[in-house]
Structures are given as structure tokens and as C-alpha cells.
Design a protein around this motif. Structure first.
Motif, PDB file in Angstrom:
ATOM      1  N   PHE A  54       0.800  -1.222   0.000  1.00 30.22           N
ATOM      2  CA  PHE A  54       0.000   0.000   0.000  1.00 30.22           C
ATOM      3  C   PHE A  54       0.836   1.278   0.000  1.00 30.22           C
ATOM      4  O   PHE A  54       0.285   2.366   0.136  1.00 30.22           O
ATOM      5  N   HIS A  55       2.149   1.157  -0.164  1.00 35.45           N
ATOM      6  CA  HIS A  55       2.994   2.329  -0.337  1.00 35.45           C
ATOM      7  C   HIS A  55       3.119   2.719  -1.806  1.00 35.45           C
ATOM      8  O   HIS A  55       3.673   3.777  -2.112  1.00 35.45           O
ATOM      9  N   ASP A  56       2.639   1.888  -2.703  1.00 33.85           N
ATOM     10  CA  ASP A  56       2.838   2.086  -4.129  1.00 33.85           C
ATOM     11  C   ASP A  56       2.367   3.482  -4.569  1.00 33.85           C
ATOM     12  O   ASP A  56       1.221   3.858  -4.333  1.00 33.85           O
ATOM     13  N   GLN A  57       3.239   4.236  -5.233  1.00 36.39           N
ATOM     14  CA  GLN A  57       2.898   5.603  -5.623  1.00 36.39           C
ATOM     15  C   GLN A  57       1.757   5.636  -6.630  1.00 36.39           C
ATOM     16  O   GLN A  57       0.946   6.578  -6.645  1.00 36.39           O
ATOM     17  N   GLY A  58       1.685   4.617  -7.471  1.00 39.78           N
ATOM     18  CA  GLY A  58       0.595   4.553  -8.430  1.00 39.78           C
ATOM     19  C   GLY A  58      -0.762   4.493  -7.752  1.00 39.78           C
ATOM     20  O   GLY A  58      -1.742   5.091  -8.229  1.00 39.78           O
ATOM     21  N   LEU A  59      -0.831   3.774  -6.632  1.00 36.42           N
ATOM     22  CA  LEU A  59      -2.072   3.704  -5.852  1.00 36.42           C
ATOM     23  C   LEU A  59      -2.440   5.085  -5.330  1.00 36.42           C
ATOM     24  O   LEU A  59      -3.592   5.517  -5.449  1.00 36.42           O
ATOM     25  N   TRP A  60      -1.476   5.786  -4.758  1.00 44.40           N
ATOM     26  CA  TRP A  60      -1.760   7.097  -4.170  1.00 44.40           C
ATOM     27  C   TRP A  60      -2.132   8.130  -5.229  1.00 44.40           C
ATOM     28  O   TRP A  60      -3.028   8.958  -5.014  1.00 44.40           O
ATOM     29  N   ASP A  61      -1.500   8.076  -6.373  1.00 45.02           N
ATOM     30  CA  ASP A  61      -1.862   8.986  -7.464  1.00 45.02           C
ATOM     31  C   ASP A  61      -3.302   8.731  -7.904  1.00 45.02           C
ATOM     32  O   ASP A  61      -4.074   9.677  -8.140  1.00 45.02           O
ATOM     33  N   PHE A  62      -3.651   7.441  -8.005  1.00 45.46           N
ATOM     34  CA  PHE A  62      -5.017   7.087  -8.402  1.00 45.46           C
ATOM     35  C   PHE A  62      -6.043   7.567  -7.383  1.00 45.46           C
ATOM     36  O   PHE A  62      -7.073   8.139  -7.737  1.00 45.46           O
ATOM     37  N   LYS A  80      -6.616  11.321  -7.418  1.00 45.56           N
ATOM     38  CA  LYS A  80      -7.371  11.693  -8.611  1.00 45.56           C
ATOM     39  C   LYS A  80      -8.839  11.292  -8.474  1.00 45.56           C
ATOM     40  O   LYS A  80      -9.742  12.069  -8.788  1.00 45.56           O
ATOM     41  N   ARG A  81      -9.056  10.076  -7.980  1.00 46.03           N
ATOM     42  CA  ARG A  81     -10.430   9.563  -7.840  1.00 46.03           C
ATOM     43  C   ARG A  81     -11.209  10.326  -6.769  1.00 46.03           C
ATOM     44  O   ARG A  81     -12.425  10.516  -6.880  1.00 46.03           O
ATOM     45  N   LEU A  82     -10.508  10.794  -5.741  1.00 48.47           N
ATOM     46  CA  LEU A  82     -11.149  11.517  -4.654  1.00 48.47           C
ATOM     47  C   LEU A  82     -11.834  12.786  -5.153  1.00 48.47           C
ATOM     48  O   LEU A  82     -12.892  13.172  -4.644  1.00 48.47           O
ATOM     49  N   HIS A  83     -11.250  13.392  -6.165  1.00 42.32           N
ATOM     50  CA  HIS A  83     -11.767  14.676  -6.651  1.00 42.32           C
ATOM     51  C   HIS A  83     -12.478  14.548  -7.986  1.00 42.32           C
ATOM     52  O   HIS A  83     -12.768  15.564  -8.630  1.00 42.32           O
ATOM     53  N   ALA A  84     -12.748  13.301  -8.388  1.00 42.94           N
ATOM     54  CA  ALA A  84     -13.414  13.100  -9.692  1.00 42.94           C
ATOM     55  C   ALA A  84     -14.863  13.597  -9.646  1.00 42.94           C
ATOM     56  O   ALA A  84     -15.507  13.581  -8.615  1.00 42.94           O
TER      57      ALA A  84
END
Length: 219
Positions: A204-212, A215-219
Motif C-alpha cells: 500500500f505504499h505504491d505511488q501509483g495507488l496514491w496517485d489514483f 485523482k479519484r477523490l476529486h473526480a
């Protein structure tokens, strides 16, 4: 907008597969069934106990399968005393709490295992919804467990993200319409993408997860 994160348990919240392998070997070894990594990966990971014991002990009755399953889960709980959450889980749960994003569990495991595991890794109170094998008529790979979680959360599939580590779990999550991360705790990225994973991560440290997520939070 993102409203919930839905997690599988074994191999997703915690790397518990080695302990499950030991428990199956303890119970099935005397029956002449060898439980190695190949058998575990092909016939056990992500499957229901009903399916597992029907496959590995085809000459036994359903009632005998149920007794073997009971003994295996008891062995697992006895052996699973020193497990730790997957790296980054605490950070992710804190992030979700701070943004009023609800947390749910969807597992083919029985409630006794789920309670034990969540207690061991100290996250029991973090889950708003828990769906175990006793809650549904059909376990994964059927999408029913995920659909049940969405119903209990009161949201649509487009408002949640799933985390899974097995082919059957991924098929269930995708069958319910969820964007799904494949956790690489036991299988390869190719294994998980071949059954529908939208993205794969090692923890769960993966940067791709956090970027997603941002982005999804503000979609």
C-alpha cells in the motif's frame, strides 16, 4: 466520488498465505495429500473451503469435507499469532478515515477467522462493513459478496475501489463492477491482470495507488 475501499483479507490485508499452507498441510498430510506451493496456488488460494476440500478429497463426503474445513480453520487460528498488516495499510486506513471514506471487508473466510485476523493486526474497529462466507449464498468468484458489501455500504460500484490477491477474488470484484487493484503477495502481475486487475501493486505504499486515489477523490 470515492466513498469506500473494499478489501479482501488473506494475502491483501496481511500476508497470511504461508500460515494457511501450514494449516492445510497439517490437516491433509495424514490423508496423503501433499500441500506444496503449486497445489496452494492452483487449488487453494482464493477458493472456498467447500471447493478446496471437494477438489483435494474427492472420495470423501460433504460432511467429512466440512469437518476437515473446521479442523483446518482451527489449526490456522492456532498458528496465526504473529502476523503483521501488509506494508502501508495503516497509512491507507488513516487517509481514508480523514476523508470519511468507509472501509469494508469481503472474504471467503469464516467469521471466526476474520475476527481473529482483524484483531491480530489491530484493525477490527476500522471496518464499517464485514462480509464473510457465512453472509452469502455463494462465495467468490461469484460477485455476490462484493454486491452485498456495496448494498450494505449504500453505494454504487463506481464509488468504491477493491483490493484482491487471487484470481477468484478478482473475478468477483470485477463481476460486481469495481475498479480493482491486484495485490502481488502470491501471484504475478501477469496472473492478476489476466483475470481483470485494473492495476497491480506490491503493497500500500505504491505511488501509483496514491496517485489514483487522489485523482479519484476529486473526480
Amino acid at each position: 466520488m470515492l466513498k469506500a475501499l473494499i478489501f479482501d483479507m488473506d494475502g491483501t490485508l496481511v500476508h497470511s498465505d504461508p500460515v494457511h499452507l501450514l494449516a492445510f498441510a497439517e490437516v491433509l498430510g495424514p490423508e496423503g495429500v501433499v500441500i506444496d506451493d503449486v497445489v496452494f496456488r492452483n487449488s487453494i488460494i482464493g477458493h472456498t473451503n467447500e471447493s478446496i476440500f471437494a477438489t483435494l478429497l474427492p472420495d470423501h463426503s460433504v460432511s467429512e469435507h466440512e469437518e476437515f474445513a473446521r479442523r483446518k480453520e482451527a489449526a490456522f487460528r492456532r498458528l496465526a499469532t504473529d502476523l503483521k498488516p501488509l506494508d502501508g495499510l495503516g497509512k491507507l486506513l488513516d487517509w481514508a478515515d480523514e476523508r470519511d471514506i468507509r472501509i469494508a471487508l469481503v472474504t471467503n473466510a469464516p467469521i471466526l477467522n476474520a475476527t481473529h485476523m482483524l484483531d491480530i493486526i489491530g484493525v477490527t474497529k476500522r471496518f464499517a462493513v464485514t462480509v464473510t462466507i457465512e453472509d452469502v449464498a455463494r462465495g467468490k468468484p461469484d460477485p455476490l459478496p462484493y454486491l452485498t458489501a456495496l448494498e450494505r455500504l449504500g453505494i454504487g460500484a463506481g464509488e468504491a475501489v477493491a483490493f484482491e490477491d487471487s484470481p477468484s477474488g478478482m473475478k468477483a470484484a470485477k463481476g460486481a463492477g469495481l475498479y480493482s487493484f491486484g495485490m502481488l503477495t502470491g501471484l504475478t502481475a501477469e496472473d492478476m491482470t489476466s483475470v481483470g486487475a485494473d492495476c497491480t501493486i506490491t503493497d500500500f505504499h505504491d505511488q501509483g495507488l496514491w496517485d489514483f486515489l487522489e485523482k479519484r477523490l476529486h473526480a
